[in-house]
Design an enzyme around this catalytic site. Structure first.
Site: not given
Length: 360
Positions: A181-182, A207, A300, A303
């Protein structure tokens, strides 16, 4: 100090500034300290107060967002989330933004449907809170992870929970599943660039906004020895191929005989995301078992943590990226805390782990 994430919104549209401000202010962990129409007004505002995060439009009068981003990262690094309404037209520009130091990318909210607005709120607020915790190249602040308060659907929304472990026929091919993600866009570039053309097949959930994943995959394909493409329903997992889940669609791993392929489908947000790492990892646990390797990377939230645990229980090799090399040590930390990761490795070691992947 309230403890809230302080955000400065920069966009030339008054309507967008108001919409973004309203969405961000609806989250109790975020406060908007200002909303300005261009980088010059933003520079003046920064002289008065330095925000934790800036949301930055791509195209603006007097100075474009990428130029302003580069000035910020050179002079006073602040986590920046790029905001665009036309991803397909700006895809190359947005890739430049990530390379210049932007932490994340969001689409401007669509206000036409209640469901669309709700999902936009989740994505925008999570992106901003993730950016506030990001480690920047020049040692930006690193905050303790704050838990999202909204109720989250689990992978149960897309496929049934795993049953007691069953024996699964081994294959000569392994499959590597990655979730990020991030900070993941640049981290994935580092990993995939290091892979040889004959590495095991890889499937990735990053993501990312709808329609941006195609440009992301195209850019990686141009610089990597492996083939990188946005996944389409039914694509086969092959050696030397990396399939990236399309934005706003879930991706599941399936098996037919000794071959693996992906299924791309619609569905609700799972673990606050679509695509969801938990969905991919659960499908890998069920259809690949010990033939799989699961890797959870920077990001973050949580997930993928439960899905990685399911993969480990199914006999897969499981790895988490370490804290020192993670932009945000959220997803790996949650997976480690659950006992889902057999090993914790730095970013630069992950490509080697992929090359060594083989059925257990």
């Amino acid at each position: 100090m309230t403890g809230k994430v302080r955000v400065l919104v920069v966009d030339d549209s008054a309507v967008v500034r108001q919409a973004l401000s309203d969405i961000l202010q609806s989250d109790p962990e975020i406060t908007v300290i200002g909303a300005v129409p261009d980088p010059y007004a933003a520079a003046k505002r920064l002289q008065q107060e330095v925000p934790d995060v800036i949301t930055l439009d791509v195209e603006m009068p007097r100075m474009d967002g990428i130029t302003f981003l580069r000035k910020i990262m050179t002079q006073r690094p602040i986590p920046v989330v790029m905001c665009s309404s036309l991803v397909e037209l700006h895809s190359e520009t947005l890739m430049q933004a990530l390379e210049a130091g932007a932490v994340d990318i969001i689409l401007k909210p669509k206000l036409d449907t209640k469901q669309g607005l709700m999902e936009a709120r989740i994505r925008i607020c999570d992106a901003v809170k993730g950016a506030a915790r990001a480690r920047l190249s020049r040692g930006a602040r690193y905050r303790t992870e704050m838990r999202p308060v909204e109720k989250k659907l689990t992978a149960d929304a897309m496929l049934p929970p795993p049953v007691a472990r069953q024996s699964m026929a081994r294959t000569t091919e392994s499959v590597v599943c990655i979730g990020a993600s991030t900070g993941g866009t640049e981290a994935l570039r580092v990993v995939l660039e290091a892979l040889p053309a004959d590495c095991p097949g890889v499937v990735v959930v990053q993501h990312m906004p709808e329609r941006f994943t195609a440009a992301f995959a195209k850019r990686l394909n141009s610089i990597c020895a492996v083939e990188v493409k946005e996944a389409a329903d039914g694509d086969t997992v092959l050696r030397g191929r990396v399939l990236i889940a399309p934005g706003a669609r879930h991706m599941l791993l399936r098996r037919s005989g000794a071959r693996y392929h992906v299924e791309v489908r619609d569905g609700p947000l799972v673990s606050r995301h679509r695509p969801s790492v938990d969905v991919l990892f659960r499908s890998a646990a069920q259809y690949a078992g010990s033939n799989a390797t699961g890797i959870i990377m920077t990001g973050m939230g949580d997930d993928g943590a439960r899905g990685l645990l399911e993969m480990r229980r199914a006999g897969a090799c499981t790895v988490a990226q370490d804290e020192a090399t993670s932009v945000v040590f959220g997803m790996p930390k949650e997976a480690i805390g659950l006992g889902a990761a057999e090993r914790v490795l730095p970013l630069e070691a992950l490509a080697g782990e992929i090359q060594r992947a083989k059925p257990q």
